[in-house]
Design a protein around this motif. Sequence first.
Motif, PDB file in Angstrom:
ATOM      1  N   GLY A  66       1.703  12.486  -1.354  1.00 41.91           N
ATOM      2  CA  GLY A  66       0.428  13.209  -1.343  1.00 41.91           C
ATOM      3  C   GLY A  66       0.048  13.711  -2.727  1.00 41.91           C
ATOM      4  N   LYS A  69      -1.361  10.876  -4.710  1.00 47.75           N
ATOM      5  CA  LYS A  69      -2.763  10.653  -4.332  1.00 47.75           C
ATOM      6  C   LYS A  69      -3.683  11.683  -4.981  1.00 47.75           C
ATOM      7  N   GLY A  73      -6.510  10.871  -7.733  1.00 54.75           N
ATOM      8  CA  GLY A  73      -7.892  11.267  -7.463  1.00 54.75           C
ATOM      9  C   GLY A  73      -8.470  12.110  -8.585  1.00 54.75           C
ATOM     10  N   ILE A 104      -4.613   4.736  -4.950  1.00 47.76           N
ATOM     11  CA  ILE A 104      -5.095   5.469  -3.775  1.00 47.76           C
ATOM     12  C   ILE A 104      -5.275   4.554  -2.564  1.00 47.76           C
ATOM     13  N   VAL A 108      -0.494   4.360  -2.101  1.00 40.78           N
ATOM     14  CA  VAL A 108      -0.279   5.555  -1.280  1.00 40.78           C
ATOM     15  C   VAL A 108      -0.166   5.201   0.210  1.00 40.78           C
ATOM     16  N   ASN A 154       0.729  11.030 -14.005  1.00 35.73           N
ATOM     17  CA  ASN A 154       0.731  10.126 -12.856  1.00 35.73           C
ATOM     18  C   ASN A 154       1.974   9.239 -12.861  1.00 35.73           C
ATOM     19  N   SER A 158       5.013   9.580 -10.036  1.00 38.81           N
ATOM     20  CA  SER A 158       5.352   8.378  -9.283  1.00 38.81           C
ATOM     21  C   SER A 158       6.832   8.031  -9.415  1.00 38.81           C
TER      22      SER A 158
END
Length: 169
Positions: A66, A69, A73, A104, A108, A154, A158
């Motif tokens: 989450g 994501k 975003g 996304i 995800v 990011n 990850s």
Amino acid sequence: MKAILFVFPFVLAVAYFPISQCQNLPLIEQTCKQTPYYGLCVTSLKSDPRSKTAGDVQAIALIMVGIIKAKAGGALQHIEKLKQKYPALRVPLSACKDRFNAIIIGDVPQAVEALTKGDPKFAVDAANDAALEADSCERGFSGKSPITQMNKLNHDISIITASIVKTML
């Protein structure tokens, strides 16, 4: 009466500091020790209210997905603003937009499905792919990009997620 005055502050303190918040800190810390970015892992999980009720590593991994994501975003929103501000960077920024959309729309959901169906290998693959997408965005610029920090964040989130899921294999 004295007993009530003695007990009341204790009851108030227990109500003010939820027990679940204290109980999950060892799970978060133990899980994050299995990752290459311990500090970022702990702060990310502690900042998400869902971690207070996470009972196992799978729940922690889903929270991290989450967070991937949410960070992707945020990068997409920032990219849109930068495209307006720096028209000369429209091409590499558009490529980055595609990369973060892939995270996304593809990575995800794949990770969530894999984790909920008990197939963590595919969740590891999805998280690693999300890291590669962020790296690929960064490489699309000649020199440092205007979103280097977002790409690194990011990527690192990850990699943390992949590391957590690997403990489930």
